[in-house]
Design a protein around this motif. Structure first.
Motif, PDB file in Angstrom:
ATOM      1  N   MET A   1       7.419   0.456  -0.791  1.00 39.86           N
ATOM      2  CA  MET A   1       7.497  -1.004  -0.833  1.00 39.86           C
ATOM      3  C   MET A   1       8.725  -1.461  -1.596  1.00 39.86           C
ATOM      4  SD  MET A   1       3.484  -1.913  -1.528  1.00 39.86           S
ATOM      5  CE  MET A   1       3.820  -3.623  -1.904  1.00 39.86           C
ATOM      6  N   TYR A   2       9.063  -0.718  -2.634  1.00 39.91           N
ATOM      7  CA  TYR A   2      10.241  -1.048  -3.426  1.00 39.91           C
ATOM      8  C   TYR A   2      11.509  -0.865  -2.595  1.00 39.91           C
ATOM      9  CZ  TYR A   2      13.846  -0.747  -6.969  1.00 39.91           C
ATOM     10  OH  TYR A   2      14.983  -0.939  -7.692  1.00 39.91           O
ATOM     11  N   ILE A  11       1.954  -7.299  -2.576  1.00 36.35           N
ATOM     12  CA  ILE A  11       0.922  -7.430  -3.632  1.00 36.35           C
ATOM     13  C   ILE A  11       0.167  -8.751  -3.474  1.00 36.35           C
ATOM     14  CG2 ILE A  11       0.580  -7.725  -6.138  1.00 36.35           C
ATOM     15  CD1 ILE A  11       2.896  -5.733  -6.506  1.00 36.35           C
ATOM     16  N   TYR A  12       0.908  -9.761  -3.218  1.00 37.94           N
ATOM     17  CA  TYR A  12       0.284 -11.077  -3.003  1.00 37.94           C
ATOM     18  C   TYR A  12      -0.615 -11.037  -1.789  1.00 37.94           C
ATOM     19  CZ  TYR A  12      -0.264 -16.044  -1.928  1.00 37.94           C
ATOM     20  OH  TYR A  12      -0.795 -17.282  -1.623  1.00 37.94           O
ATOM     21  N   TYR A  13      -0.164 -10.323  -0.729  1.00 42.88           N
ATOM     22  CA  TYR A  13      -0.952 -10.219   0.496  1.00 42.88           C
ATOM     23  C   TYR A  13      -2.284  -9.524   0.229  1.00 42.88           C
ATOM     24  CZ  TYR A  13      -2.092  -8.868   5.321  1.00 42.88           C
ATOM     25  OH  TYR A  13      -2.727  -8.678   6.532  1.00 42.88           O
ATOM     26  N   ILE A  14      -2.287  -8.482  -0.640  1.00 37.85           N
ATOM     27  CA  ILE A  14      -3.534  -7.751  -0.946  1.00 37.85           C
ATOM     28  C   ILE A  14      -4.463  -8.591  -1.822  1.00 37.85           C
ATOM     29  CG2 ILE A  14      -4.453  -5.735  -2.190  1.00 37.85           C
ATOM     30  CD1 ILE A  14      -1.937  -4.224  -1.229  1.00 37.85           C
ATOM     31  N   LEU A  15      -3.917  -9.215  -2.859  1.00 39.52           N
ATOM     32  CA  LEU A  15      -4.735  -9.953  -3.827  1.00 39.52           C
ATOM     33  C   LEU A  15      -5.386 -11.192  -3.217  1.00 39.52           C
ATOM     34  CD1 LEU A  15      -2.512  -9.719  -7.030  1.00 39.52           C
ATOM     35  CD2 LEU A  15      -4.599  -8.451  -6.491  1.00 39.52           C
ATOM     36  N   LEU A  23      -9.785  -6.685   2.496  1.00 40.83           N
ATOM     37  CA  LEU A  23      -8.904  -5.929   1.589  1.00 40.83           C
ATOM     38  C   LEU A  23      -8.481  -4.606   2.220  1.00 40.83           C
ATOM     39  CD1 LEU A  23      -7.584  -5.449  -1.195  1.00 40.83           C
ATOM     40  CD2 LEU A  23      -9.784  -4.504  -1.944  1.00 40.83           C
ATOM     41  N   PHE A  24      -9.545  -3.865   2.708  1.00 42.67           N
ATOM     42  CA  PHE A  24      -9.234  -2.559   3.325  1.00 42.67           C
ATOM     43  C   PHE A  24      -8.340  -2.719   4.566  1.00 42.67           C
ATOM     44  CE2 PHE A  24     -13.402  -0.868   1.384  1.00 42.67           C
ATOM     45  CZ  PHE A  24     -12.736  -0.394   0.268  1.00 42.67           C
ATOM     46  N   SER A  25      -8.613  -3.801   5.316  1.00 44.91           N
ATOM     47  CA  SER A  25      -7.827  -4.038   6.517  1.00 44.91           C
ATOM     48  C   SER A  25      -6.374  -4.323   6.163  1.00 44.91           C
ATOM     49  CB  SER A  25      -8.435  -5.213   7.289  1.00 44.91           C
ATOM     50  OG  SER A  25      -7.650  -5.507   8.424  1.00 44.91           O
ATOM     51  N   ARG A  26      -6.163  -5.105   5.131  1.00 48.62           N
ATOM     52  CA  ARG A  26      -4.809  -5.426   4.717  1.00 48.62           C
ATOM     53  C   ARG A  26      -4.087  -4.212   4.142  1.00 48.62           C
ATOM     54  NH1 ARG A  26      -4.592 -11.609   2.356  1.00 48.62           N
ATOM     55  NH2 ARG A  26      -5.723 -12.601   4.100  1.00 48.62           N
TER      56      ARG A  26
END
Length: 291
Positions: A1-2, A11-15, A23-26
């Motif tokens: 990701m970096y 990170i924003y997409y997961i949170l 969550l698991f799907s994302r």
């Protein structure tokens, strides 16, 4: 990701997942995106390596081309050098050829001059015919265009003089016959004998030779049973340029010499090696007709 420069967005997409399943799907979606991105980066890196390798190969080929170009320039310089040397050598050979042709021309003119003088000065049909025979025999042996032109002019002159003298002689003979008939008498004619007075006569050991090139006088060697052939002699015994008659061989010009032809030896020219073997070695009588 970096590496993809997408860390904050992911990170924003997961949170912000709405449930555990979301969550698991994302997370799965992000894994797939990262995997694809990783493959793309790997492919890009591979292409980069290929480009680097190709660049190195191009540089190597450029170096090879430089070396080849330098080699070609060296070869071209060597070729030009050899060309200049050959041109210089050719110019030198042409000078030597011109000098040699001048000598050959002088020898040939000197050789035919006495016979041409006979044509110009004589009113004897027999002498003119003998001179004409000599000139016709010499013509195929000459190399100089100037000497050839002199001989051709002399041949034409001799033929004209012989024709004119024969007409005059026939006319005079006819007048004498008519005069004799009118007087009721007969006229007597003198004997026409052959000229057997030679400058010299030699009994010589004769051999045979063949091959092409120029003789010592610069003439082309020939074998002409009906004209003048070529013979090699010791010039201290028979002078070069002499017209001779070799019994069993015919008339010839002594225009050549040989290392083994010393004293009373003569070498007769033939057109083929078989003729030389057939002739072998024999004793012949040689009459010197003129020098």
């Amino acid at each position: 990701m970096y590496k993809s420069n997408m860390a904050t967005d992911m990170i924003y997409y997961i949170l912000t997942s709405e449930s555990i399943f979301d969550l698991f799907s994302r997370i799965d979606s992000i894994n797939k995106i990262i995997s694809v991105d990783k493959d793309m980066i790997s492919e890009i890196n591979k292409k980069k390596e290929d480009l680097v390798n190709d660049s190195k190969k191009i540089e190597e080929r450029q170096e090879d081309l430089k070396k080849l170009s330098a080699s070609i320039e060296n070869d071209l310089a060597e070729v030009n050098k050899k060309k200049e040397e050959q041109e210089s050598l050719l110019a030198k050979l042409n000078e030597e050829k011109d000098s040699l042709m001048s000598i050959i021309e002088a020898n040939e003119v000197n050789l035919v001059s006495n016979t041409i003088d006979i044509v110009d000065s004589s009113d004897s049909i027999s002498k003119l015919k003998d001179a004409l025979s000599t000139l016709r025999g010499l013509l195929p042996q000459l190399n100089s265009s100037y000497a050839i032109s002199l001989v051709e002019d002399a041949i034409s002159n001799a033929e004209y003089k012989i024709s004119t003298l024969e007409i005059e002689e026939n006319s005079l003979s006819q007048e004498n016959n008519n005069s004799g008939e009118s007087n009721g008498g007969t006229s007597s004619s003198g004997n026409n004998g052959t000229n057997s007075d030679y400058l010299a006569t030699h009994s010589m050991s004769a051999t045979a030779y063949t091959g092409h090139g120029l003789t010592a006088l610069g003439l082309k060697p020939v074998r002409d049973p009906n004209g003048l052939s070529t013979v090699a002699v010791d010039k201290n015994v028979i002078p070069l340029g002499s017209k001779v008659y070799v019994e069993g061989y015919g008339y010839a010009i002594a225009s050549d010499t040989g290392g083994a032809i010393k004293g009373n030896k003569i070498d007769l020219y033939f057109n083929t090696l078989e003729e030389c073997y057939s002739f072998g070695r024999r004793t012949v009588t040689v009459h010197v007709i003129s020098n």
